[in-house]
Design a protein around this motif. Structure first.
Motif, PDB file in Angstrom:
ATOM      1  N   ILE A 240       0.809  -1.103   0.068  1.00  0.00           N
ATOM      2  CA  ILE A 240       0.010  -0.037   0.021  1.00  0.00           C
ATOM      3  C   ILE A 240       1.153   1.117  -0.046  1.00  0.00           C
ATOM      4  N   ILE A 241       0.724   2.134  -0.832  1.00  0.00           N
ATOM      5  CA  ILE A 241       1.514   3.193  -1.061  1.00  0.00           C
ATOM      6  C   ILE A 241       0.892   4.526  -0.599  1.00  0.00           C
ATOM      7  N   ARG A 242       1.387   5.094   0.459  1.00  0.00           N
ATOM      8  CA  ARG A 242       0.836   6.325   1.298  1.00  0.00           C
ATOM      9  C   ARG A 242       1.838   7.449   1.284  1.00  0.00           C
ATOM     10  N   ASP A 243       0.930   8.500   0.773  1.00  0.00           N
ATOM     11  CA  ASP A 243       2.030   9.884   0.617  1.00  0.00           C
ATOM     12  C   ASP A 243       1.288  10.689   1.645  1.00  0.00           C
ATOM     13  N   GLY A 244       1.948  11.107   2.767  1.00  0.00           N
ATOM     14  CA  GLY A 244       1.442  11.987   3.801  1.00  0.00           C
ATOM     15  C   GLY A 244       0.125  11.583   4.284  1.00  0.00           C
ATOM     16  N   LEU A 512      -9.020   4.319  10.029  1.00  0.00           N
ATOM     17  CA  LEU A 512      -8.557   5.329  11.101  1.00  0.00           C
ATOM     18  C   LEU A 512      -7.045   4.978  11.216  1.00  0.00           C
ATOM     19  N   ASP A 513      -6.240   5.973  11.474  1.00  0.00           N
ATOM     20  CA  ASP A 513      -4.914   5.560  11.910  1.00  0.00           C
ATOM     21  C   ASP A 513      -4.844   5.438  13.460  1.00  0.00           C
ATOM     22  N   THR A 514      -3.780   5.147  14.314  1.00  0.00           N
ATOM     23  CA  THR A 514      -3.497   4.892  15.469  1.00  0.00           C
ATOM     24  C   THR A 514      -3.943   6.319  16.265  1.00  0.00           C
ATOM     25  N   GLU A 515      -4.028   7.441  15.911  1.00  0.00           N
ATOM     26  CA  GLU A 515      -4.465   8.637  16.624  1.00  0.00           C
ATOM     27  C   GLU A 515      -6.092   8.664  16.287  1.00  0.00           C
ATOM     28  N   GLY A 516      -6.542   7.808  15.718  1.00  0.00           N
ATOM     29  CA  GLY A 516      -8.056   7.960  15.271  1.00  0.00           C
ATOM     30  C   GLY A 516      -8.486   8.969  14.465  1.00  0.00           C
ATOM     31  N   ARG A 517      -7.412   9.409  13.556  1.00  0.00           N
ATOM     32  CA  ARG A 517      -7.772   9.993  12.213  1.00  0.00           C
ATOM     33  C   ARG A 517      -7.883   9.150  10.964  1.00  0.00           C
ATOM     34  N   PRO A 518      -8.704   9.538  10.158  1.00  0.00           N
ATOM     35  CA  PRO A 518      -8.857   8.947   8.837  1.00  0.00           C
ATOM     36  C   PRO A 518      -7.701   9.043   7.980  1.00  0.00           C
ATOM     37  N   ILE A 519      -7.509   7.910   7.445  1.00  0.00           N
ATOM     38  CA  ILE A 519      -6.308   7.621   6.446  1.00  0.00           C
ATOM     39  C   ILE A 519      -7.001   8.014   5.221  1.00  0.00           C
ATOM     40  N   GLY A 520      -6.887   8.962   4.274  1.00  0.00           N
ATOM     41  CA  GLY A 520      -7.454   9.294   3.227  1.00  0.00           C
ATOM     42  C   GLY A 520      -7.407   8.281   2.264  1.00  0.00           C
ATOM     43  N   ASN A 521      -8.523   8.090   1.456  1.00  0.00           N
ATOM     44  CA  ASN A 521      -8.457   7.027   0.488  1.00  0.00           C
ATOM     45  C   ASN A 521      -8.276   5.672   0.700  1.00  0.00           C
ATOM     46  N   LEU A 522      -8.314   5.416   2.177  1.00  0.00           N
ATOM     47  CA  LEU A 522      -8.228   3.942   2.489  1.00  0.00           C
ATOM     48  C   LEU A 522      -9.413   3.499   3.284  1.00  0.00           C
TER      49      LEU A 522
END
Length: 565
Positions: A240-244, A512-522
């Motif tokens: 999975i390729i994540r940018d920011g 969501l990431d480990t801080e509870g924020r949505p990971i865009g496009n995932l």
């Protein structure tokens, strides 16, 4: 992120060809998305194809059309009542509020076809429960419509077929298992459908009359075919390729060749759980470490889950599964869950001390969970033993042991599983439990069964218990004494039909990431996620209902339709 060369691009990339992934594909395509759908297995359909494909959706338009009233407020109350503190209000409400919309959309805009059925919630006495019509049965289809693709449709699980070979629908299955009035006709229909298809019999043992999971996946396959979407089989997600703050692409591999796909709007993970991965089971499910105890298909290795974790995705309840007592037959690729057999009269389950320890007629998830939660030194439950007498053996199925068929006619692998004894003392010796303790358990159960009341665990008092009881028995349809020799036993293990802990998502299926924020496009849906139901199983179809609903929501949110939830 350095400039990257892409091999191809799409709006939505979907990983997994089960019900959740295919529903996402339909919804995305209808919003004019360029869709790529990959499946790492040789066959398509995933665990959904092997299942009964019952769909649990409260307050559906199909129930309403059948004259049945439901209340979404009651549905939320019911889920929260049985899920407890670990339930997520946002996910529960997102499912209940949108499940009806998803089912209506798929009913009107795809080949998916269901009917609402009078099948009760699994805990019908809980607040907000219903005695029927939240579960839906998929309408069978003619497999010839799939053409050559039928060969690549994941076959049904043997536990979902008559005698492990003949496909049946939910109504006929209920009649045949309990020999309700009309069971002879149901048997004749089932066998006639199979043997009358002479052309197919000359080519394959497989039926072209598709029911359950094969019918659902077949219908979804027709739906994506009409939208020009191909399933790229034998194609695995490897990066999975994540940018920011967002995912921008993925690397996939087919037959040793890797390619990079630029994903503009959404990567939807619908790749199933990790139940067939020995290392992950040892780490997260030590109470049930053996992948062979799972009834799920072999491709569910958790690779997509681990890839999502590697780009910062949060997880929850990785120690949880959709539990089920299971029998593993040597040489078979997966276990056979005991979905209904435990409720039939003339059988009990005991631990390694020779004691009963739960109501055997509860739903399979609660039964499997009881096996996990009651395992302790001196009274082990892994394995436990399901005991039945000759009367049961003649009348009813017990996993791979078929009724009305002498044991010698079964395969050697099945015969090797069965303990046989002429009395309970001999049986105690064969399964390794204390003679006096087992005899006391049998005596107490038999006395209660003759009175039609299980004073220890209330077997047969719940509406759900009685669904799989024998209606010909007066008093309590789930109870008969075990008195007719020879006596039989099978070792059973705390198996599952999939994991239900995994990626944490919001009400749009956004990971969501480990801080509870949505990971865009995932996005993610199905058994790769931490279920909206917590550790509970509300009713028949409570895995596929949310999988399809959150697949639908994921596609719509990725394409900019849904407001944030």
């Amino acid at each position: 992120m350095p400039e990257r060369t892409w091999d191809e691009e799409c709006d939505v990339l979907i990983v997994g060809s089960g019900a959740g992934g295919l529903t996402a594909a339909v919804a995305a395509a209808d919003l004019h998305a360029r869709v790529i759908l990959i499946e790492k297995g040789r066959n398509f359909g995933g665990t959904s194809a092997t299942s009964g494909a019952v769909l649990w959706v409260p307050d559906s338009h199909l129930a309403e059309a059948a004259g049945q009233q439901d209340d979404p407020v009651d549905a939320v109350r019911y889920i929260k009542a049985i899920a407890g503190d670990e339930s997520d209000d946002i996910l529960i409400r997102a499912f209940v509020e949108n499940g009806r919309e998803m089912l209506s959309y798929m009913s009107h805009h795809s080949d998916v076809e269901y009917v609402s059925i009078p099948y009760p919630d699994y805990q019908p006495e809980a607040p907000g429960a219903r005695s029927g019509w939240r579960s839906h049965d998929v309408v069978p289809m003619d497999g010839r419509k799939l053409g050559k693709d039928l060969e690549y449709l994941e076959p049904p699980h043997p536990s979902n077929m008559l005698f492990g070979r003949f496909v049946w629908n939910t109504i006929d299955a209920s009649m045949l298992v309990t020999r309700k009035p009309g069971w002879i006709g149901a048997m004749a229909r089932t066998l006639w459908r199979y043997y009358s298809d002479i052309g197919q019999r000359l080519r394959s043992k497989r039926s072209r009359y598709l029911t359950g999971g094969n019918a659902l996946i077949g219908r979804l396959k027709l739906s994506i075919d009409r939208r020009g979407i191909n399933i790229r089989r034998e194609t695995a997600l490897v990066e999975i390729i994540r940018d920011g703050a967002q995912v921008v692409g993925a690397v996939v591999e087919r037959h040793g060749r890797k390619s990079a796909i630029h994903v503009h709007k959404g990567l939807v993970l619908a790749a199933g759980g990790f139940e067939r991965n020995a290392a992950l089971r040892a780490r997260y499910l030590p109470q049930s470490p053996n992948p062979d105890w799972s009834g799920s298909q072999s491709n569910n290795q958790g690779d997509a889950l681990e890839l999502a974790m590697s780009v910062g995705a949060a997880t929850d309840r990785l120690d949880s599964a959709w539990w089920a007592p299971a029998v593993h037959v040597r040489g078979e690729s997966r276990s056979r869950p005991l979905f209904f057999e435990r409720a039939l009269p003339g059988s009990i389950i005991v631990n390694q001390a020779g004691d009963r320890y739960f109501n055997e007629a509860v739903d399979y998830h609660l039964a499997g969970r009881a096996m996990v939660e009651n395992d302790r030194p001196g009274a082990g439950t892994s394995p436990s033993y399901i005991l039945f007498d000759a009367g049961f053996k003649w009348r009813y199925p017990m996993g791979p042991v078929l009724p009305m068929m002498p044991l010698w006619m079964h395969s050697r692998a099945v015969r090797d599983l069965v303990f046989v004894a002429d009395d309970w003392g001999e049986m105690a010796d064969r399964i390794g439990v204390d003679r006096d303790r087992l005899q006391a358990t049998i005596t107490r159960f038999n006395d209660n069964a003759r009175q039609g009341r299980d004073s220890d665990f209330q077997r047969g008092e719940s509406l759900y218990n009685r669904i799989y009881g024998d209606p010909k028995i007066t008093g309590n349809p789930n109870l008969l004494p075990l008195v007719k020799a020879p006596f039989y036993a099978l070792a059973i293990y705390p198996g599952d039909i999939g994991t239900n802990g995994g990626l944490v998502t919001d009400g749009n299926a956004n990971v969501l990431d480990t801080e509870g924020r949505p990971i865009g496009n995932l996005y993610a849906t199905g058994n790769i996620t931490a279920s909206a139901m917590g550790r509970s199983y509300p009713g028949g179809g409570a895995t596929i209902g949310p999988a399809m609903t959150f697949g639908y929501l994921a596609a719509r949110h990725a394409m900019g339709v849904n407001e944030p939830r």
